[in-house]
Structures are given as structure tokens and as C-alpha cells.
Enzyme design. Structure first.
Site, mmCIF file in Angstrom:
data_model
loop_
_atom_site.group_PDB
_atom_site.id
_atom_site.type_symbol
_atom_site.label_atom_id
_atom_site.label_comp_id
_atom_site.label_asym_id
_atom_site.label_seq_id
_atom_site.Cartn_x
_atom_site.Cartn_y
_atom_site.Cartn_z
ATOM 1 N N THR A 26 -3.638 -11.999 -10.004
ATOM 2 C CA THR A 26 -4.811 -11.638 -10.799
ATOM 3 C C THR A 26 -4.482 -11.790 -12.279
ATOM 4 O OG1 THR A 26 -5.727 -10.193 -9.120
ATOM 5 C CG2 THR A 26 -6.256 -9.638 -11.402
ATOM 6 N N ASN A 178 -2.021 -4.287 -0.376
ATOM 7 C CA ASN A 178 -2.087 -3.613 -1.679
ATOM 8 C C ASN A 178 -3.157 -2.529 -1.814
ATOM 9 O OD1 ASN A 178 0.038 -5.187 -2.330
ATOM 10 N ND2 ASN A 178 -1.051 -6.566 -3.718
ATOM 11 N N TYR A 180 -6.275 -2.262 -0.797
ATOM 12 C CA TYR A 180 -7.699 -2.586 -0.960
ATOM 13 C C TYR A 180 -8.465 -2.314 0.346
ATOM 14 C CZ TYR A 180 -6.156 -4.337 -5.434
ATOM 15 O OH TYR A 180 -5.614 -4.414 -6.695
ATOM 16 N N ASN A 235 -1.222 0.733 -5.796
ATOM 17 C CA ASN A 235 -2.568 1.302 -5.613
ATOM 18 C C ASN A 235 -2.587 2.512 -4.677
ATOM 19 O OD1 ASN A 235 -3.768 -0.609 -7.285
ATOM 20 N ND2 ASN A 235 -4.082 -2.059 -5.617
HETATM 21 C C1 LIG Z 1 0.042 -10.022 -12.786
HETATM 22 C C2 LIG Z 1 0.057 -9.825 -11.298
HETATM 23 C C3 LIG Z 1 -1.122 -9.989 -10.580
HETATM 24 C C4 LIG Z 1 -1.136 -9.872 -9.193
HETATM 25 N N1 LIG Z 1 -2.285 -10.106 -8.497
HETATM 26 C C5 LIG Z 1 -2.289 -10.106 -7.145
HETATM 27 C C6 LIG Z 1 -3.445 -10.484 -6.407
HETATM 28 O O1 LIG Z 1 -4.482 -10.862 -6.967
HETATM 29 N N2 LIG Z 1 -3.364 -10.450 -5.060
HETATM 30 C C7 LIG Z 1 -2.228 -10.060 -4.388
HETATM 31 O O2 LIG Z 1 -2.218 -10.046 -3.151
HETATM 32 N N3 LIG Z 1 -1.120 -9.729 -5.075
HETATM 33 C C8 LIG Z 1 -1.115 -9.758 -6.413
HETATM 34 N N4 LIG Z 1 0.040 -9.483 -7.104
HETATM 35 C C9 LIG Z 1 1.311 -9.345 -6.358
HETATM 36 C C10 LIG Z 1 2.026 -10.701 -6.302
HETATM 37 O O3 LIG Z 1 1.330 -11.598 -5.458
HETATM 38 C C11 LIG Z 1 3.465 -10.558 -5.762
HETATM 39 O O4 LIG Z 1 3.440 -10.029 -4.469
HETATM 40 C C12 LIG Z 1 4.286 -9.669 -6.687
HETATM 41 O O5 LIG Z 1 4.214 -10.129 -8.017
HETATM 42 C C13 LIG Z 1 5.758 -9.613 -6.268
HETATM 43 O O6 LIG Z 1 6.316 -10.900 -6.285
HETATM 44 P P1 LIG Z 1 7.302 -11.375 -7.488
HETATM 45 O O7 LIG Z 1 8.449 -10.418 -7.485
HETATM 46 O O8 LIG Z 1 7.694 -12.762 -7.085
HETATM 47 O O9 LIG Z 1 6.539 -11.303 -8.752
HETATM 48 C C14 LIG Z 1 0.064 -9.555 -8.501
HETATM 49 C C15 LIG Z 1 1.238 -9.362 -9.231
HETATM 50 C C16 LIG Z 1 1.259 -9.502 -10.611
HETATM 51 C C17 LIG Z 1 2.544 -9.331 -11.358
#
Ligand SMILES: Cc1cc2nc3c(=O)[nH]c(=O)nc-3n(C[C@H](O)[C@H](O)[C@H](O)COP(=O)(O)O)c2cc1C
Length: 360
Positions: A26, A178, A180, A235
């Protein structure tokens, strides 16, 4: 030797060029909730991922929980997404969209007629959230959905799936993670219902499978994925008592032959239950199909996970924010750009389309 992450993968209907997935992220940069040309450029920059999963995309205004997140329910939004999918396809990429209803994780300022957010039951989330004017305020107590409204939401998911086809996506991911709406139904702490959507596990997962059946009917199972976070804490979502519900869900999902199951792994430092790692492994062992794992992976850990068969592919979130050419960087063993948290949500090109490529 070539890094295993760089090898191809058969994922449902598609042959991915590598196992490096862009996680849903997001970014709150779609004015009027309509994807724009800056969004198209951002995704096209990341087209060398084996698969892009878009930021969560609300299926209706009721499903929205944050300012400037894109939807997929109006003609203008479909046109906007078409720009995105065209740009990604032109660069040889594959792109699924993540379908989203936030349920109680919203605020009345986002809702139709400024009504209360909806949820399985009137249980207020802990913490604060953004209003449509970007003010941080405490969550409100949501309104419990009437039984008759739930069918409407299932139909809204179906319409969104049809719209995703019109927008040129290659597939869809059901956001059941997450904390929702779908997860709110699944878990005891947020679902106090006594009708056929609450009580026993089959009832609590009824919405998930009714929605999934619609999505599969529109797209075919081999172009549909689903994301779960059984041990996530985002959340106000973690509910240790709901582990049996996840066991049931994963066993049922195993029968669908979906494109993939996308699992957010636990963060041990946030959980007190010492058995979490074992429970997680037990859960993952129940799924025989293609699995994408996410959360906190370094390149080394990701490589080990795929090499040892713990997951088929790894989704990277924050690394993809700051490294549009993450796949090329992994191939070249190049250093990664650091991400800037200040520009994660909202704003313009800064921290969005201006991260550098190794070859630029
Ligand atoms: C800025 C941001 C926005 C995110 N938006 C979503 C989202 O829209 N949908 C979702 O399922 N997870 C969302 N996440 C979780 C990420 O998909 C991911 O699971 C999380 O960043 C952990 O992975 P990483 O350690 O590689 O960053 C978001 C995470 C971040 C940091």
C-alpha cells in the site's frame, strides 16, 4: 552457481521467470482512488519481478480504510489499472491485483454516507487510524453486518474479480491476511456472531470460501492466489485461539489447486508463544501446492528457504520499495538501496519512482 531465486517457476497458469515476487504494498498515492500514470511507472519499473502483486485494492468504497488507496469498482478505476497493466506487460512483467475489504480497519470518513465501518461484530480495534484528511484518530466501534448484507459483499468481490479481468490483470490475490475483513470473520476475537457466519470453524471460514468460490468461477483456480497471516500481529490481528481455524482453512485450500498460497511468516520477537515456529511449520506442511512466503527475508534467507523447498518463491516488500530492479541486483550480487520509511505512504515521486537502478 545460479541463485535458486533466479530459476523459473510454474505458478498456476503461468511460468514465472524467477522466484522473486513483489509483495503487495500500500502506497496511498492514487488521487480520488484512481490509479494514475505515476502508479503505472512505479509498477513498470518493477516488471523484472517473477510476479508483481499490487497494493491492496478495495472492492468497494465500504472496503476502503486509508486515504488515496486505489479501488477496482468504478469505470475510471478500471481504466486507471489498464494503464498499469499495459505498462507492466510492455516490460514483460506479470501482475496480479490484491482484492481488499478492510472491514473494521476503517474510519467513517472513508465510508459511504460517513457511516460506521462494518465488521462481523461490533468489536473495536486497538490503536489509531487515518481519516480521509490524513489525521490520526482512535478507531471507532464498527457496526456488525446484517446477515443479508454479507451476500452483497460476496457479490462485490465477484464484481471486482470481473473488473480485474477488464483491467488486464493476469490474476488476482484474495487478501485474507493482516486483520482485514476475511480474517476478522475467521477469528474468535473479532467474530462473535451466532448465525451461519460465526461459532464453529466452518461458519467462521464461510465468507472466505464463498468469496474464493466466486473468484475461482471468474478466473479459474490457476489464476487465483490467497494471502494468509496466521501469526501476524498487524492491525490488532493476532489470536492464538484461532490456530485450529487456520489448520482447517489450509486443509480446505489444498483441495482448490490455486495458483498459490501466500503466507506471511511469524515474527518471533513479537509473539510469546514458544510453539509458534512449530505450529507454523505444521501448517505449512499441510499445503502441497505452490507456496509464496513473506516477511523479513534477507536475500540469503530467501535463497535458503527456496533451496530447501520450504517455499516455492519469496515475496519481498520493503526491498521492492527501494529496489525497482531487485531481481537484477540479486543476479549481480549488487548492493541494495535503503528504503526511506518516511515516504512509504502518500506523497509523490519521492521515495516512489525515484529509486535508482544498478544500470542507470
Ligand atoms: C509500506 C507497506 C505497505 C504494505 N501494504 C500491504 C498491502 O497492501 N497488502 C498486504 O497484504 N501487505 C502489505 N504490506 C506487507 C508486505 O506485503 C510484506 O508482507 C511486509 O512488508 C514484510 O515483508 P518485507 O520484510 O519483505 O518488507 C505492506 C508493508 C509495507 C511496508
Amino acid at each position: 552457481m545460479e541463485n535458486t531465486l533466479l530459476t523459473g517457476l510454474n505458478l498456476g497458469a503461468y511460468q514465472l521467470k524467477n522466484r522473486i515476487i513483489m509483495a503487495p504494498l500500500t502506497r496511498m498515492r492514487s488521487k480520488d482512488m484512481i490509479p494514475n500514470s505515476m502508479n503505472a511507472e512505479y509498477y513498470a519499473q518493477r516488471a523484472s519481478a517473477g510476479l508483481i502483486i499490487t497494493e491492496a485494492t478495495q472492492i468497494t468504497q465500504q472496503g476502503q480504510g486509508y486515504p488515496m488507496t486505489p479501488g477496482i469498482y468504478s469505470a475510471a478505476q478500471i481504466d486507471g489499472w489498464k494503464k498499469v497493466t499495459d505498462a507492466v506487460h510492455e516490460k514483460g512483467g506479470l501482475i496480479f491485483t490484491q482484492l481488499w475489504h478492510v472491514g473494521r480497519m476503517s474510519h467513517s470518513s472513508h465510508q459511504p454516507d460517513y457511516g460506521l465501518p462494518v465488521a462481523p461484530s461490533a468489536v473495536k480495534p486497538a490503536g489509531k487510524t487515518f481519516t480521509s484528511e490524513w489525521n490520526m484518530v482512535p478507531f471507532e466501534t464498527p457496526r456488525a453486518l446484517e446477515l443479508a448484507e454479507i451476500t452483497g459483499i460476496v457479490n462485490d468481490y465477484e464484481k471486482a474479480a470481473i473488473n480485474a479481468k477488464a483491467a488486464g490483470f493476469d490474476g488476482i490475490e484474495l487478501h485474507a491476511a493482516n486483520g482485514y475483513l476475511i480474517q476478522q470473520f475467521l477469528q474468535d476475537k473479532t467474530n462473535l456472531r451466532q448465525d451461519e457466519y460465526g461459532g464453529n470453524i466452518a461458519n467462521k471460514s464461510r465468507l472466505l470460501f464463498e468469496v474464493l468460490d466466486k473468484l475461482v468461477a471468474v478466473w479459474g483456480a490457476d489464476k487465483v492466489g490467497i494471502r494468509l497471516s496466521p501469526f501476524g500481529t498487524t492491525n490488532d490481528s493476532f489470536d492464538p485461539d484461532s490456530y485450529p481455524a487456520f489448520v482447517y482453512v489450509v486443509k480446505e485450500l489444498a483441495k482448490y489447486n490455486l495458483a498459490y498460497l501466500h503466507m506471511i511468516r511469524h515474527r518471533a520477537e513479537e509473539l510469546t508463544d514458544e510453539l509458534v515456529a512449530e505450529k507454523e511449520q505444521a501448517l505449512w506442511n499441510l499445503y502441497p501446492g505452490t507456496m509464496i512466503a513473506a516477511d523479513g527475508f534477507t536475500i540469503e534467507q530467501a535463497t535458503a528457504y527456496v533451496q530447501t523447498g520450504k517455499a516455492s518463491a519469496i515475496a519481498f516488500g520493503r526491498y521492492y520499495i527501494s529496489n525497482p530492479d531487485l531481481a537484477e541486483r540479486i543476479a549481480a550480487n549488487a548492493e541494495l538501496n535503503h528504503y526511506d520509511r518516511e515516504t512509504f505512504y502518500g506523497g509523490n515521486e519521492k521515495g516512489y519512482t525515484d529509486y535508482t537502478f544498478i544500470n542507470s
